[in-house]
Design a protein around this motif. Structure first.
Motif, PDB file in Angstrom:
ATOM      1  N   ALA A  10      41.459  25.935  33.381  1.00 24.47           N
ATOM      2  CA  ALA A  10      40.262  26.622  33.881  1.00 24.47           C
ATOM      3  C   ALA A  10      39.956  26.225  35.319  1.00 24.47           C
ATOM      4  CB  ALA A  10      39.075  26.305  32.975  1.00 24.47           C
ATOM      5  N   LEU A  11      40.112  24.941  35.620  1.00 21.94           N
ATOM      6  CA  LEU A  11      39.881  24.470  36.984  1.00 21.94           C
ATOM      7  C   LEU A  11      40.885  25.068  37.959  1.00 21.94           C
ATOM      8  CD1 LEU A  11      39.043  20.683  36.425  1.00 21.94           C
ATOM      9  CD2 LEU A  11      37.485  22.485  37.189  1.00 21.94           C
ATOM     10  N   MET A  12      42.139  25.177  37.532  1.00 24.63           N
ATOM     11  CA  MET A  12      43.156  25.776  38.392  1.00 24.63           C
ATOM     12  C   MET A  12      42.864  27.255  38.633  1.00 24.63           C
ATOM     13  SD  MET A  12      46.698  24.005  37.045  1.00 24.63           S
ATOM     14  CE  MET A  12      47.663  24.991  38.190  1.00 24.63           C
ATOM     15  N   ALA A  13      42.423  27.940  37.570  1.00 25.05           N
ATOM     16  CA  ALA A  13      42.083  29.358  37.720  1.00 25.05           C
ATOM     17  C   ALA A  13      40.898  29.533  38.663  1.00 25.05           C
ATOM     18  CB  ALA A  13      41.767  29.958  36.351  1.00 25.05           C
ATOM     19  N   LEU A  14      39.926  28.631  38.544  1.00 22.51           N
ATOM     20  CA  LEU A  14      38.763  28.681  39.422  1.00 22.51           C
ATOM     21  C   LEU A  14      39.167  28.408  40.874  1.00 22.51           C
ATOM     22  CD1 LEU A  14      35.675  28.953  39.650  1.00 22.51           C
ATOM     23  CD2 LEU A  14      35.509  26.497  39.228  1.00 22.51           C
ATOM     24  N   ARG A  15      40.075  27.448  41.069  1.00 21.27           N
ATOM     25  CA  ARG A  15      40.535  27.131  42.419  1.00 21.27           C
ATOM     26  C   ARG A  15      41.305  28.301  43.018  1.00 21.27           C
ATOM     27  NH1 ARG A  15      44.568  22.179  43.026  1.00 21.27           N
ATOM     28  NH2 ARG A  15      45.940  23.743  42.100  1.00 21.27           N
ATOM     29  N   ASP A  16      42.089  28.994  42.183  1.00 20.56           N
ATOM     30  CA  ASP A  16      42.857  30.143  42.675  1.00 20.56           C
ATOM     31  C   ASP A  16      41.938  31.317  43.016  1.00 20.56           C
ATOM     32  OD1 ASP A  16      45.180  28.717  42.331  1.00 20.56           O
ATOM     33  OD2 ASP A  16      45.618  29.562  40.351  1.00 20.56           O
ATOM     34  N   ALA A  17      40.843  31.438  42.263  1.00 17.43           N
ATOM     35  CA  ALA A  17      39.933  32.565  42.489  1.00 17.43           C
ATOM     36  C   ALA A  17      38.951  32.294  43.625  1.00 17.43           C
ATOM     37  CB  ALA A  17      39.156  32.876  41.211  1.00 17.43           C
ATOM     38  N   ALA A  18      38.750  31.017  43.970  1.00 11.31           N
ATOM     39  CA  ALA A  18      37.755  30.658  44.986  1.00 11.31           C
ATOM     40  C   ALA A  18      37.976  31.344  46.330  1.00 11.31           C
ATOM     41  CB  ALA A  18      37.709  29.138  45.151  1.00 11.31           C
ATOM     42  N   PRO A  19      39.224  31.367  46.864  1.00 12.14           N
ATOM     43  CA  PRO A  19      39.409  32.034  48.156  1.00 12.14           C
ATOM     44  C   PRO A  19      39.007  33.502  48.133  1.00 12.14           C
ATOM     45  CG  PRO A  19      41.316  30.684  47.619  1.00 12.14           C
ATOM     46  CD  PRO A  19      40.460  30.727  46.396  1.00 12.14           C
ATOM     47  N   TRP A  20      39.354  34.196  47.043  1.00  7.85           N
ATOM     48  CA  TRP A  20      38.993  35.605  46.932  1.00  7.85           C
ATOM     49  C   TRP A  20      37.489  35.781  46.867  1.00  7.85           C
ATOM     50  CZ3 TRP A  20      42.532  39.355  47.574  1.00  7.85           C
ATOM     51  CH2 TRP A  20      43.877  39.008  47.435  1.00  7.85           C
ATOM     52  N   CYS A  21      36.829  34.977  46.054  1.00  7.25           N
ATOM     53  CA  CYS A  21      35.372  35.072  45.907  1.00  7.25           C
ATOM     54  C   CYS A  21      34.665  34.761  47.226  1.00  7.25           C
ATOM     55  CB  CYS A  21      34.883  34.116  44.819  1.00  7.25           C
ATOM     56  SG  CYS A  21      35.473  34.517  43.161  1.00  7.25           S
ATOM     57  N   LEU A  22      35.119  33.699  47.896  1.00  7.47           N
ATOM     58  CA  LEU A  22      34.505  33.308  49.160  1.00  7.47           C
ATOM     59  C   LEU A  22      34.727  34.372  50.226  1.00  7.47           C
ATOM     60  CD1 LEU A  22      32.919  31.038  50.496  1.00  7.47           C
ATOM     61  CD2 LEU A  22      35.082  29.972  51.133  1.00  7.47           C
ATOM     62  N   GLY A  23      35.931  34.930  50.267  1.00  8.26           N
ATOM     63  CA  GLY A  23      36.222  35.980  51.233  1.00  8.26           C
ATOM     64  C   GLY A  23      35.388  37.225  50.995  1.00  8.26           C
ATOM     65  N   ILE A  24      35.250  37.628  49.741  1.00  7.37           N
ATOM     66  CA  ILE A  24      34.468  38.821  49.407  1.00  7.37           C
ATOM     67  C   ILE A  24      32.998  38.622  49.760  1.00  7.37           C
ATOM     68  CG2 ILE A  24      33.596  40.189  47.475  1.00  7.37           C
ATOM     69  CD1 ILE A  24      36.365  39.852  46.176  1.00  7.37           C
ATOM     70  N   VAL A  25      32.461  37.448  49.431  1.00  6.87           N
ATOM     71  CA  VAL A  25      31.045  37.177  49.705  1.00  6.87           C
ATOM     72  C   VAL A  25      30.761  37.178  51.204  1.00  6.87           C
ATOM     73  CG1 VAL A  25      29.236  35.426  49.569  1.00  6.87           C
ATOM     74  CG2 VAL A  25      30.612  35.948  47.555  1.00  6.87           C
ATOM     75  N   THR A  26      31.592  36.476  51.988  1.00  7.24           N
ATOM     76  CA  THR A  26      31.345  36.417  53.433  1.00  7.24           C
ATOM     77  C   THR A  26      31.584  37.765  54.097  1.00  7.24           C
ATOM     78  OG1 THR A  26      33.616  35.600  53.736  1.00  7.24           O
ATOM     79  CG2 THR A  26      31.848  33.964  53.627  1.00  7.24           C
ATOM     80  N   LEU A  27      32.459  38.584  53.517  1.00  5.21           N
ATOM     81  CA  LEU A  27      32.738  39.901  54.088  1.00  5.21           C
ATOM     82  C   LEU A  27      31.603  40.886  53.823  1.00  5.21           C
ATOM     83  CD1 LEU A  27      34.746  41.813  55.511  1.00  5.21           C
ATOM     84  CD2 LEU A  27      35.696  42.337  53.252  1.00  5.21           C
ATOM     85  N   PHE A  28      31.102  40.898  52.588  1.00  8.97           N
ATOM     86  CA  PHE A  28      30.114  41.898  52.210  1.00  8.97           C
ATOM     87  C   PHE A  28      28.672  41.416  52.330  1.00  8.97           C
ATOM     88  CE2 PHE A  28      33.897  43.509  50.014  1.00  8.97           C
ATOM     89  CZ  PHE A  28      33.863  44.829  50.419  1.00  8.97           C
ATOM     90  N   SER A  29      28.468  40.127  52.547  1.00  4.87           N
ATOM     91  CA  SER A  29      27.108  39.605  52.665  1.00  4.87           C
ATOM     92  C   SER A  29      26.296  40.305  53.755  1.00  4.87           C
ATOM     93  CB  SER A  29      27.143  38.092  52.926  1.00  4.87           C
ATOM     94  OG  SER A  29      25.856  37.589  53.194  1.00  4.87           O
ATOM     95  N   PRO A  30      26.814  40.465  54.985  1.00  6.10           N
ATOM     96  CA  PRO A  30      26.025  41.153  56.012  1.00  6.10           C
ATOM     97  C   PRO A  30      25.740  42.616  55.677  1.00  6.10           C
ATOM     98  CG  PRO A  30      27.772  39.856  57.013  1.00  6.10           C
ATOM     99  CD  PRO A  30      28.057  39.905  55.552  1.00  6.10           C
ATOM    100  N   THR A  31      26.716  43.301  55.047  1.00  2.23           N
ATOM    101  CA  THR A  31      26.538  44.717  54.717  1.00  2.23           C
ATOM    102  C   THR A  31      25.455  44.911  53.667  1.00  2.23           C
ATOM    103  OG1 THR A  31      28.879  45.120  55.188  1.00  2.23           O
ATOM    104  CG2 THR A  31      27.717  46.801  53.930  1.00  2.23           C
ATOM    105  N   VAL A  32      25.540  44.150  52.587  1.00  2.00           N
ATOM    106  CA  VAL A  32      24.541  44.251  51.518  1.00  2.00           C
ATOM    107  C   VAL A  32      23.172  43.824  52.033  1.00  2.00           C
ATOM    108  CG1 VAL A  32      23.880  43.431  49.226  1.00  2.00           C
ATOM    109  CG2 VAL A  32      26.285  43.898  49.736  1.00  2.00           C
TER     110      VAL A  32
END
Length: 204
Positions: A10-32
């Protein structure tokens, strides 16, 4: 042992998903957030000239009168959205950059620095905090200025111009980007924003 294996997976899956989640949030945060800031943009017009009477409506939704019950509901929803999509991402990014700074400066990768690489890899190691500054800049200029009431519209322009000029000056002075082409493009975009604010100030 089985539980430990599942925990590590679970920790490995979370670590693998973190870059995608962080990228999506920083990308769409200003738009939303920009759409949410629109709930604070009221425009006042003359409703009747005899006697002189003004009426304020929501710029993005002319059918919604400001100070009405519907507007209050929209504003509460906007505050919730801004907390989730502006305040929380800024706080999380600040915490991440604080935690990874020692590892980045020493060039000794850690689990958190590797998982969050997407947030700081474009910047020079001493200037990874510029990732936070850039997100704050986009939030402020992309809609945050609408928190200044319409009665002080010119002050809003002045604040925006000074903030844009300060961001441009800091960027040119610090040169935080690793890729010089990206740095030149970022400087050009920020210069264009400053010119737009100057133009609006002149028209106003």
């Amino acid at each position: 042992r089985h539980a430990d294996a599942e925990g590590r997976a679970a920790l490995m899956a979370l670590r693998d998903a973190a870059p995608w989640c962080l990228g999506i949030v920083t990308l769409f945060s200003p738009t939303v957030s920009s759409a949410a800031f629109g709930a604070f943009h009221c425009r006042r017009v003359v409703a009747d000239s005899s006697p002189l009477e003004y009426r304020s409506f929501l710029w993005d939704s002319p059918g919604v009168l400001c100070r009405s019950g519907e507007w209050e509901t929209l504003r509460i929803a906007a505050v919730v959205i801004l907390i989730v999509w502006a305040a929380v991402p800024l706080a999380i990014l600040a915490l991440i950059l604080y935690k990874v700074r020692p590892a980045v400066l020493k060039h000794t990768p850690s689990h958190i620095s590797t998982a969050s690489r997407v947030a700081w890899e474009d910047f020079e190691p001493p200037d990874i905090w510029w990732a936070w500054m850039d997100l704050f800049r986009r939030l402020a200029l992309g809609g945050g200025l609408l928190l200044v009431p319409e009665e002080f519209a010119f002050l809003r322009l002045v604040i925006g111009l000074l903030f844009a000029l300060a961001a441009l000056f800091m960027q040119v002075l610090l040169r935080p980007y690793r890729n010089k082409q990206v740095e030149a493009l970022a400087a050009a975009v920020q210069t264009a924003i400053c010119v737009l604010f100057l133009g609006y100030s002149y028209i106003y």
